[in-house]
Design an enzyme around this catalytic site. Structure first.
Site, PDB file in Angstrom:
ATOM      1  CD  GLU A 114      -2.988  -1.244   2.803  1.00 25.88           C
ATOM      2  OE1 GLU A 114      -3.334  -0.059   3.534  1.00 25.88           O
ATOM      3  OE2 GLU A 114      -3.900  -2.101   2.640  1.00 25.88           O
ATOM      4  CD  GLU A 181      -9.682  -0.637   0.405  1.00 20.49           C
ATOM      5  OE1 GLU A 181      -8.835  -1.312  -0.257  1.00 20.49           O
ATOM      6  OE2 GLU A 181     -10.548  -0.646   0.656  1.00 20.49           O
TER       7      GLU A 181
HETATM    8  O1  KIV Z   1      -6.802  -7.306   1.350  1.00 20.13           O
HETATM    9  C1  KIV Z   1      -7.959  -6.522   0.684  1.00 20.13           C
HETATM   10  O2  KIV Z   1      -8.981  -7.423   0.395  1.00 20.13           O
HETATM   11  C2  KIV Z   1      -7.361  -5.709  -0.354  1.00 20.13           C
HETATM   12  C3  KIV Z   1      -9.435  -5.071  -1.820  1.00 20.13           C
HETATM   13  C4  KIV Z   1      -9.429  -4.640  -0.738  1.00 20.13           C
HETATM   14  C5  KIV Z   1      -7.870  -5.121  -2.756  1.00 20.13           C
HETATM   15  O3  KIV Z   1      -6.371  -4.972  -0.772  1.00 20.13           O
END
Ligand code: KIV
Length: 254
Positions: A114, A181
């Site tokens: 991220e 997201e």
């Molecule tokens: O961990 C997860 O499920 C994610 C999705 C929201 C893309 O990163």
């Protein structure tokens, strides 16, 4: 460093057929989704909530991810297996590469992390080690506590511009795709247009990205205690389980 064939196939889908992606955390679910032809299976750190019962993803460790990635890998033949690097596992390039390698050793074929500009050096290091990387921008669940909740992104031009700068930095560093997201539809469309790599949206509205990712428990309705407002539930597995258990108890005269 060239991407693996599977990661390259995902990257090459930009502007062509939409990419399908779902989360999976265990062997049986992975096998079912793979048999149905899903392009990409994400062993997401969302497993912290929907499998392990934590309040958010900040409790997930690399050992949790390794355990579940190995199970998904045992059930998957054709989809790209993407493993999430959980919080605190990529503080610097060396640690990021070491932890990405642990996920690959467990069966991941690419890793996701991220953040934007500040992650570019770590992405380059992982890619240079031969491991494909997917970025994740917009709402960042690993920062939910700092952000005070799950909020929409791309609400102002400045916010959209900051996401775009991050996306371009990740692209330059070598990611094969970027998950967006909870980015508002207009901003999602702009980001998708500006990027050469595919955008894979969740909570970004329909048709604004090059692909779509969803949390499997939202799609099948197996985690009824929290369902994000943007999710489309296509089955009621929780209801089916309750019915089946009622039947089992009744048969025993309980
Ligand atoms: O961990 C997860 O499920 C994610 C999705 C929201 C893309 O990163």
């Amino acid at each position: 460093m060239p991407l693996s064939d599977k990661a390259e196939k995902i990257r090459a889908r930009k502007g062509k057929a939409p990419i399908s992606a779902l989360t999976a955390y265990d062997y049986a679910t992975a096998r079912l989704l793979d048999e149905e032809g899903v392009d990409l299976l994400l062993v997401g750190d969302s497993l912290g909530m929907v499998v392990l019962g934590f309040p958010d993803t900040t409790h997930v460790t690399i050992d949790h991810m390794i355990h579940h990635t190995a199970a998904v890998a045992r059930g998957t033949k054709r989809a790209l297996i993407l493993g999430d690097l959980p919080i605190n596992t990529y503080p610097d390039p060396g640690t990021a590469v070491a932890n990405a390698r642990r996920l690959v050793d467990a069966g991941a074929e690419a890793v996701k992390l991220e953040g934007g500009v500040r992650q570019a050096g770590k992405v380059s290091a992982i890619v240079a080690d031969g491991i494909p990387v997917v970025g994740h921008l917009g709402m960042l669940p690993q920062r939910v506590n700092e952000e005070g909740g799950y909020k929409k992104k791309g609400r102002t031009d400045d916010e959209t511009q900051a996401i775009l700068e991050g996306a371009l930095a990740l692209q330059e560093a070598g990611v094969c795709a970027i998950v967006l997201e909870s980015v508002l539809p207009k901003a999602s469309r702009l980001l998708t247009e500006k990027l050469d790599v595919p955008s894979i949206g969740i909570g970004c509205g329909e048709g604004n990205c090059d692909g779509e990712i969803a949390v499997i428990t939202d799609v099948i309705g197996s985690y009824p205690w929290f369902v994000p407002p943007f999710a489309t539930q296509r089955a009621d597995v929780a209801g089916e389980i309750k019915q089946a258990v009622k039947g089992y108890l009744n048969a025993l005269g309980g």
